[in-house]
Design a protein around this motif. Structure first.
Motif, mmCIF file in Angstrom:
data_model
loop_
_atom_site.group_PDB
_atom_site.id
_atom_site.type_symbol
_atom_site.label_atom_id
_atom_site.label_comp_id
_atom_site.label_asym_id
_atom_site.label_seq_id
_atom_site.Cartn_x
_atom_site.Cartn_y
_atom_site.Cartn_z
ATOM 1 N N SER A 22 0.844 -1.196 0.000
ATOM 2 C CA SER A 22 0.000 0.000 0.000
ATOM 3 C C SER A 22 0.881 1.248 0.000
ATOM 4 O O SER A 22 2.078 1.193 0.304
ATOM 5 N N LEU A 23 0.304 2.360 -0.327
ATOM 6 C CA LEU A 23 1.030 3.626 -0.333
ATOM 7 C C LEU A 23 1.568 3.948 1.054
ATOM 8 O O LEU A 23 2.699 4.415 1.202
ATOM 9 N N SER A 24 0.793 3.648 2.086
ATOM 10 C CA SER A 24 1.268 3.920 3.448
ATOM 11 C C SER A 24 2.463 3.033 3.811
ATOM 12 O O SER A 24 3.386 3.475 4.505
ATOM 13 N N ASP A 25 2.472 1.781 3.341
ATOM 14 C CA ASP A 25 3.630 0.906 3.569
ATOM 15 C C ASP A 25 4.865 1.457 2.869
ATOM 16 O O ASP A 25 5.959 1.481 3.435
ATOM 17 N N GLU A 27 5.451 4.579 2.016
ATOM 18 C CA GLU A 27 5.867 5.814 2.693
ATOM 19 C C GLU A 27 6.628 5.500 3.980
ATOM 20 O O GLU A 27 7.582 6.185 4.334
ATOM 21 N N LYS A 28 6.228 4.443 4.671
ATOM 22 C CA LYS A 28 6.883 4.077 5.921
ATOM 23 C C LYS A 28 8.330 3.628 5.675
ATOM 24 O O LYS A 28 9.241 3.987 6.407
#
Length: 81
Positions: A22-25, A27-28
């Protein structure tokens, strides 16, 4: 990682995502803070770029060039080069 000891299913699982991250993964894992950007900027100096200091190598070779024997080996036991 050597994959010779893994089963075919393990090799397939190791070499690919089960699902797209995912995009959040992303970004992390790929977030660069100010400290990271500063470290990167220091490593991007002109002197570190490919071909940036080629003029340093344009001069003649320092010292005598070793003689080669008939077999191609360098006299004095050095490696051919």
């Amino acid at each position: 990682m050597p994959v010779g000891l893994l089963s075919d299913d393990q090799v397939r699982a190791y070499t690919a995502f089960e699902e797209l991250p995912s995009l959040s993964d992303l970004e992390k894992f790929f977030f660069l803070d100010a400290f990271d950007r500063d470290v990167i900027a220091k490593s991007r100096q002109d002197s570190h770029r490919l071909g940036g200091s080629g003029s340093d190598w344009d001069g003649p070779v320092q010292g005598p060039v070793p003689e080669r024997s008939a077999g191609g080996a360098v006299a004095g036991g050095g490696l051919p080069g």
